[in-house]
Design a protein around this motif. Structure first.
Motif, PDB file in Angstrom:
ATOM      1  N   THR A  66       1.504   2.954   5.993  1.00 16.07           N
ATOM      2  CA  THR A  66       1.981   1.775   6.700  1.00 16.07           C
ATOM      3  C   THR A  66       1.017   1.478   7.844  1.00 16.07           C
ATOM      4  O   THR A  66       0.752   2.349   8.680  1.00 16.07           O
ATOM      5  CB  THR A  66       3.394   1.984   7.268  1.00 16.07           C
ATOM      6  OG1 THR A  66       4.280   2.353   6.217  1.00 16.07           O
ATOM      7  CG2 THR A  66       3.905   0.700   7.913  1.00 16.07           C
ATOM      8  N   CYS A  67       0.515   0.263   7.868  1.00 12.66           N
ATOM      9  CA  CYS A  67      -0.431  -0.142   8.906  1.00 12.66           C
ATOM     10  C   CYS A  67       0.066  -1.426   9.556  1.00 12.66           C
ATOM     11  O   CYS A  67       0.373  -2.403   8.856  1.00 12.66           O
ATOM     12  CB  CYS A  67      -1.818  -0.359   8.319  1.00 12.66           C
ATOM     13  SG  CYS A  67      -3.073  -0.809   9.555  1.00 12.66           S
ATOM     14  N   ASN A  83       2.479 -10.065  14.413  1.00 16.03           N
ATOM     15  CA  ASN A  83       2.353  -8.733  13.831  1.00 16.03           C
ATOM     16  C   ASN A  83       2.316  -8.827  12.310  1.00 16.03           C
ATOM     17  O   ASN A  83       3.085  -9.596  11.705  1.00 16.03           O
ATOM     18  CB  ASN A  83       3.518  -7.838  14.253  1.00 16.03           C
ATOM     19  CG  ASN A  83       3.482  -7.499  15.727  1.00 16.03           C
ATOM     20  OD1 ASN A  83       2.786  -6.594  16.157  1.00 16.03           O
ATOM     21  ND2 ASN A  83       4.245  -8.244  16.526  1.00 16.03           N
ATOM     22  N   SER A  84       1.425  -8.060  11.722  1.00 12.10           N
ATOM     23  CA  SER A  84       1.320  -7.977  10.265  1.00 12.10           C
ATOM     24  C   SER A  84       1.513  -6.523   9.852  1.00 12.10           C
ATOM     25  O   SER A  84       0.942  -5.621  10.465  1.00 12.10           O
ATOM     26  CB  SER A  84      -0.047  -8.474   9.793  1.00 12.10           C
ATOM     27  OG  SER A  84      -0.235  -9.827  10.145  1.00 12.10           O
ATOM     28  N   VAL A  85       2.312  -6.326   8.820  1.00  9.69           N
ATOM     29  CA  VAL A  85       2.606  -4.979   8.332  1.00  9.69           C
ATOM     30  C   VAL A  85       2.089  -4.862   6.903  1.00  9.69           C
ATOM     31  O   VAL A  85       2.483  -5.646   6.026  1.00  9.69           O
ATOM     32  CB  VAL A  85       4.117  -4.676   8.387  1.00  9.69           C
ATOM     33  CG1 VAL A  85       4.386  -3.259   7.893  1.00  9.69           C
ATOM     34  CG2 VAL A  85       4.662  -4.863   9.789  1.00  9.69           C
ATOM     35  N   PHE A  86       1.197  -3.882   6.683  1.00 10.68           N
ATOM     36  CA  PHE A  86       0.657  -3.603   5.359  1.00 10.68           C
ATOM     37  C   PHE A  86       1.247  -2.281   4.877  1.00 10.68           C
ATOM     38  O   PHE A  86       1.261  -1.293   5.605  1.00 10.68           O
ATOM     39  CB  PHE A  86      -0.869  -3.509   5.412  1.00 10.68           C
ATOM     40  CG  PHE A  86      -1.544  -4.748   5.937  1.00 10.68           C
ATOM     41  CD1 PHE A  86      -1.926  -5.762   5.073  1.00 10.68           C
ATOM     42  CD2 PHE A  86      -1.784  -4.896   7.296  1.00 10.68           C
ATOM     43  CE1 PHE A  86      -2.542  -6.908   5.562  1.00 10.68           C
ATOM     44  CE2 PHE A  86      -2.403  -6.031   7.788  1.00 10.68           C
ATOM     45  CZ  PHE A  86      -2.777  -7.042   6.916  1.00 10.68           C
ATOM     46  N   ARG A 138      -0.239  10.030  12.473  1.00 12.09           N
ATOM     47  CA  ARG A 138      -0.094   8.737  13.147  1.00 12.09           C
ATOM     48  C   ARG A 138      -1.297   8.512  14.056  1.00 12.09           C
ATOM     49  O   ARG A 138      -1.717   9.400  14.805  1.00 12.09           O
ATOM     50  CB  ARG A 138       1.186   8.705  13.987  1.00 12.09           C
ATOM     51  CG  ARG A 138       2.440   8.927  13.180  1.00 12.09           C
ATOM     52  CD  ARG A 138       3.684   8.911  14.065  1.00 12.09           C
ATOM     53  NE  ARG A 138       3.619   9.928  15.115  1.00 12.09           N
ATOM     54  CZ  ARG A 138       3.915  11.202  14.952  1.00 12.09           C
ATOM     55  NH1 ARG A 138       4.288  11.628  13.749  1.00 12.09           N
ATOM     56  NH2 ARG A 138       3.847  12.052  15.962  1.00 12.09           N
ATOM     57  N   LEU A 139      -1.817   7.295  14.006  1.00 11.66           N
ATOM     58  CA  LEU A 139      -2.943   6.912  14.841  1.00 11.66           C
ATOM     59  C   LEU A 139      -2.674   5.514  15.382  1.00 11.66           C
ATOM     60  O   LEU A 139      -2.326   4.600  14.625  1.00 11.66           O
ATOM     61  CB  LEU A 139      -4.239   6.924  14.034  1.00 11.66           C
ATOM     62  CG  LEU A 139      -5.528   6.561  14.796  1.00 11.66           C
ATOM     63  CD1 LEU A 139      -5.815   7.619  15.868  1.00 11.66           C
ATOM     64  CD2 LEU A 139      -6.706   6.442  13.834  1.00 11.66           C
ATOM     65  N   GLN A 145       0.398   7.659   7.914  1.00  5.43           N
ATOM     66  CA  GLN A 145       0.200   8.169   6.562  1.00  5.43           C
ATOM     67  C   GLN A 145       1.169   9.327   6.334  1.00  5.43           C
ATOM     68  O   GLN A 145       1.236  10.264   7.126  1.00  5.43           O
ATOM     69  CB  GLN A 145      -1.225   8.651   6.366  1.00  5.43           C
ATOM     70  CG  GLN A 145      -1.505   9.215   4.986  1.00  5.43           C
ATOM     71  CD  GLN A 145      -1.460   8.167   3.885  1.00  5.43           C
ATOM     72  OE1 GLN A 145      -2.168   7.169   3.960  1.00  5.43           O
ATOM     73  NE2 GLN A 145      -0.620   8.371   2.878  1.00  5.43           N
ATOM     74  N   MET A 146       1.924   9.234   5.238  1.00  7.76           N
ATOM     75  CA  MET A 146       2.925  10.256   4.940  1.00  7.76           C
ATOM     76  C   MET A 146       2.643  10.872   3.570  1.00  7.76           C
ATOM     77  O   MET A 146       2.385  10.159   2.596  1.00  7.76           O
ATOM     78  CB  MET A 146       4.332   9.648   4.960  1.00  7.76           C
ATOM     79  CG  MET A 146       5.460  10.681   4.819  1.00  7.76           C
ATOM     80  SD  MET A 146       5.923  11.007   3.105  1.00  7.76           S
ATOM     81  CE  MET A 146       6.835   9.533   2.706  1.00  7.76           C
TER      82      MET A 146
END
Length: 584
Positions: free
Chosen positions: A575-576, A53-56, A538-539, A557-558
């Protein structure tokens, strides 16, 4: 001390292993034939999974969080005959971006082979002996549990508890000496009684650091804790249980032995040291099983200052007396449980204030029908404190004075929590499924000083939410809508938070290979000082092109906006998360 203790554990383990081996029935003549038959029934197996898992992350305001973080996790389970060997690992770059040092590991690997009643722990693992001794602390080393079909059970461990961390001058760095730990847990279990003996020893390595971090109150320590446990079935419905633990703790290995006092059982096995302390903890109780429930009473006492080096945190300086019960009524449709207890501290009368607490709770679960389920709970936490304002009262007390001014505060804090949840299935068919859930909770806390509730001494929180779910099984689609409301009265200020939320999930392709979800929520927070509006989108999606492979994508997206005059009135965060999972 360390070598002798290790030899003692090794001797116990060797003796126990011999006893266990002799206790098992082994037919040497037919072992080959039985092994081949067992191999046919249980051939070589391999299973497991890996995930990446990668968090951007990006923000127009905050820069403390890393823009890119990865997590690699996996587990592998090998099986042959009656052997199984799970292997798990966890790798991440999260710890490398902290900018300071900590005495534990972020990257971990663990191997846990098992054969019949033998289970081993190799690498980064955790084991639990009891709450007062060695309790879930992560260590790097090895351990083994032997649970054969005889009364004797054995568990031992050895490994590094802390890695050495030098004090680099960073205020966030947590310096630590290298710490090794060793423990053993012996149990003798029969049908009507169980007995246990626990020993745990840990010691810091004085030579593991070039400079002693005394300025951060980090001292080289040594600890030995011994514990005895037992439970007895006096009658088929009456059980008595208890545990006694004693810990001997050397707070500074560099202290001299002059003036050392060996109090307690554990301290007698340690070298004399002026910084040595001894504490005890014990509990005991009785449980009575009834036809439709049970009743029990439990007593616990933990000395002030009690702790060991085998757990992350300890509650101490407390005495508890608890009465608990549970029953089922109305043909098991209604389940009730309740408990009430009294707790106090300042057991050694060394504090200037003493606190007593009454704690009570009631829980109810009612299955009114196949469609209606109701749960309710109530808890009350009442704390009494008598605080001495003048700590020199005893020294300066004038026996000739007839009337003394008031020099203490009677403080009382009452905390009440109420929760009610109602779940109702409106309809359930192949074409349509409808469900509604209503939840309400009330939290209230009142502070009284000498019977007076002063300004700001009352806090009350109301929270309510309604959730409605509409599902179309044939279309593989679900729609969930909710409304949330929170009313807060704290520090003489009133604030309200309310907002709706909507989530839609839909599956596509054959065998639901593609699952998608979309959500949106809005929250408005208003008070006399500011109004804050938060919008979230959220998607997400999960795609399984092949049976054992899946890909995940989640995007959040916030947008946050406030009318308060602050430096950052508008905040945008993204956050992706992108992930891949493979199972075999």
């Amino acid at each position: 001390m360390k070598k002798s203790y290790v030899r003692s554990i090794a001797f116990v383990f060797f003796t126990s292993a011999c006893t266990l081996a002799n206790a098992q029935e082994v037919d040497l003549e037919n072992i080959g034939k039985r092994t081949m038959e067992e191999l046919k029934k249980n051939p070589f197996k391999i299973s497991g999974g890996v995930s990446a898992n990668s968090v951007f992350y990006s923000s127009n305001v905050y820069s403390g969080r890393a823009p890119f973080t990865y997590f690699l996790n996996g587990n592998l389970n090998l099986g042959l005959y009656r052997w199984s060997m799970p292997v798990s690992y966890s790798l991440t770059n999260q710890g490398s971006q902290l900018g300071y040092q900590v005495p534990f590991k972020f990257n971990r690997i663990s191997i846990a082979p098992k054969y019949k009643w033998i289970k081993a722990y190799i690498g980064d693992a955790n084991m639990t002996f009891s709450p007062y001794t060695f309790n879930g602390l992560l260590f790097t080393g090895a351990g083994v549990e032997l649970t054969p079909n005889i009364p004797l059970k054995v568990a031992v461990m050895t490994g590094r508890l802390n890695k050495a961390v030098e004090d680099d001058g960073n205020p966030n760095t947590i310096p630590a000496y290298k710490r090794m730990g060793y423990g053993a847990h012996l149990r003798w279990e029969k049908e009507r009684y169980k007995l246990g003996l626990i020993g745990f020893y840990a010691k810091d390595n004085l030579g593991s650091l070039s400079v002693a971090p005394d300025s951060k109150d980090v001292l080289p320590q040594e600890n030995l804790v011994l514990s005895m446990t037992g439970s007895f079935m006096i009658d088929k419905n009456l059980e008595v249980f208890g545990e006694y633990a004693n810990t001997g703790l050397v707070n500074d290995l560099r202290s001299s032995g002059e003036g050392a006092q060996k109090k307690g059982i554990a301290a007698k096995f340690l070298s004399p040291n002026a910084s040595m302390e001894s504490y005890s903890a014990y509990n005991g109780g009785v449980n009575l099983k009834l036809k439709k429930g049970m009743v029990g009473v439990r007593y616990e006492r933990i000395d002030p200052g009690y702790r060991t080096l085998g757990a992350y945190y300890f509650n101490n300086d407390l005495e508890n007396i608890t009465l608990n019960s549970s029953f089922t009524l109305l043909k098991d449709k209604l389940a009730l449980s309740a408990n009430i207890g009294r707790q106090r501290d300042n057991l050694d009368n060394q504090k200037f204030k003493q606190t007593s607490r009454w704690v009570g709770a009631v829980n109810a679960n009612l299955k009114a029908s196949e469609k209606l389920m109701i749960t309710a709970s109530y808890s009350n936490f009442t704390m009494f404190t008598n605080k001495q304002l003048n700590q020199f009262n005893t020294i300066n007390n004038n026996p000739l004075m007839i009337q003394q001014p008031k020099d203490s505060i009677d403080y009382k804090q009452i905390s009440q929590n109420t929760n009610i949840n109602v779940n109702y299935v409106i309809s359930s068919s192949k074409e349509k499924v409808q469900n509604i859930n209503i939840n309400y909770s009330l939290n209230e806390m009142v502070n009284r000083e000498n019977g007076i509730v002063r300004k700001g001494g009352l806090s009350r929180f109301h929270n309510a939410n309604v959730n409605y779910i509409l599902g179309f099984p044939e279309k593989k689609m679900n729609v969930a809508a909710s409304m949330n409301y929170t009313h807060t009265y704290a520090a003489s200020q009133i604030s309200n938070i309310w907002g709706p939320a909507l989530t839609v999930t839909k599956a596509f392709l054959k065998e639901d290979k593609l699952k998608t979800n979309f959500g949106a929520s809005y929250n408005h927070s208003g008070s006399s000082t500011a109004n804050i509006n938060v919008m979230n989108f959220r998607l997400g999606g999960n795609y399984m092109p092949w049976k054992k492979h899946s890909f995940d994508l989640n995007f959040i997206q916030m947008f946050r906006k406030t009318d308060q005059e602050v430096e950052n009135q508008n905040i945008n965060e993204m956050t992706c998360t992108v992930g891949y999972n493979y199972s075999f």
